[in-house]
Design an enzyme around this catalytic site. Structure first.
Site, mmCIF file in Angstrom:
data_model
loop_
_atom_site.group_PDB
_atom_site.id
_atom_site.type_symbol
_atom_site.label_atom_id
_atom_site.label_comp_id
_atom_site.label_asym_id
_atom_site.label_seq_id
_atom_site.Cartn_x
_atom_site.Cartn_y
_atom_site.Cartn_z
ATOM 1 N N LYS A 70 38.172 42.387 34.540
ATOM 2 C CA LYS A 70 37.734 41.257 35.338
ATOM 3 C C LYS A 70 37.278 40.115 34.419
ATOM 4 O O LYS A 70 36.526 40.339 33.467
ATOM 5 C CB LYS A 70 36.628 41.678 36.298
ATOM 6 N N GLU A 93 41.904 53.044 44.664
ATOM 7 C CA GLU A 93 40.464 53.105 44.870
ATOM 8 C C GLU A 93 40.104 52.601 46.263
ATOM 9 O O GLU A 93 40.939 52.000 46.955
ATOM 10 C CB GLU A 93 39.742 52.263 43.821
#
Length: 304
Positions: A161, A27
């Site tokens: 996360k 990404e």
């Protein structure tokens, strides 16, 4: 069909795909929204070099001049790293950036879409998005989970996360039929920390086993992504018990500041950097490198 798609491959990626060599998608939000220049570009180059050292080809993905760029040369990567006003793209606005010519970096969801279009099966990232704390009121759930449920790309990450609601994130992944595989672990990792206290639904201990699992899914026609939860190396982790206080304070700060939607994660990561005196960023870089290595090994195993 491929000729009509707005894809521009770097010569390195184009040659690798044509020759059937292993390729790993990366990404670009780490470059535009993850850390300051020049750390962002240096980290991106280091991750690419790590993938090459394992015998695969990196393909960092971004949207520039109305095209999906699959693989960025050194000059383009440096330019992206210093750009302002870059959109943070997901499924909802990927086509908008293409239609308007706006520059955009790709989140997990957008990278999966682009990787699938480009014929790339494996993607390495840091951690996926998921269900945010307080989502029962805000309905703030990352599009990454929806994409994992529908787009057939293997995503290697250090779990989700740790600022997220991890139990709810795992529940949504289960609902969407996404295999969550702990790599050499029975516990779901929590990004900066090796453990979350939550059980990983599945476990595999080698890249070849992961590749065999994916091939079996394809053989019986199961679509959608797979999440490989790869814990950060023990020497680089910040233990969860230490992170809990930092995370709670950071979430409270974001709420007080009225931070919402796509700004939540960048804000929290920047805030965590300050609260941990920079150690969260060092761990973040280490886990991305670790994921890149495993992704390269999986990409090679898929070609075996």
């Amino acid at each position: 069909m491929m000729a009509s798609l707005p894809l521009v491959y770097s010569p390195e990626v184009d040659a690798a795909l044509a020759a059937g060599k292993p390729v790993v998608a990366l990404e670009s939000t780490i470059v535009t929204h993850g850390m300051p220049y020049p750390d962002n570009v240096e980290t991106a180059r280091a991750v690419e070099a790590e993938i090459r050292s394992r015998g695969a080809v990196p393909a960092t993905i971004a949207v520039l001049e109305g095209k999906i760029r699959v693989g960025l040369d050194a000059e383009t990567l440096d330019r992206l790293g210093t750009m302002t006003g870059v959109m943070k793209l997901s499924r909802a606005d990927l086509a908008f950036a293409l239609a308007t010519g706006r520059p955009g970096s790709t989140t997990v969801a957008a990278t999966m879409i682009c990787a699938r279009l480009a014929g790339i099966d494996v993607f390495a990232t840091g951690g996926i998005g998921g269900v945010h704390q307080g989502a029962e009121e805000s309905f703030d759930v990352s599009a990454d989970l929806e994409e994992l449920g529908r787009t057939s790309v293997i995503v290697v990450a250090a779990g989700a996360k740790a600022i997220l609601d991890l139990p709810k994130t795992l529940e949504v992944l289960e609902t969407k039929g996404v295999p969550v595989v702990g790599y050499r672990t029975d516990e779901f990792p929590a990004f900066w920390s090796r453990g979350s206290g939550l059980k990983a639904p599945l476990r595999l201990d080698s890249a070849s086993e992961i590749a065999a699992f994916q091939k079996a899914r394809e053989m019986i026609g199961i679509e959608g992504g797979m999440l490989i939860a790869n814990p950060v190396p023990e020497t680089d982790e910040i233990p969860a018990v230490r992170m809990q206080g930092f995370i709670a304070a950071s979430l409270a700060s974001a709420k007080a500041a009225g931070i919402s939607a796509k700004q939540v994660t960048p804000y929290l990561l920047a805030d965590m950097f300050e609260r941990t005196a920079g150690s969260s960023l060092k761990t973040n870089i280490a886990l991305v490198m670790n994921n890149a290595r495993l992704a390269a090994d999986i990409a090679k195993a898929l070609k075996a």
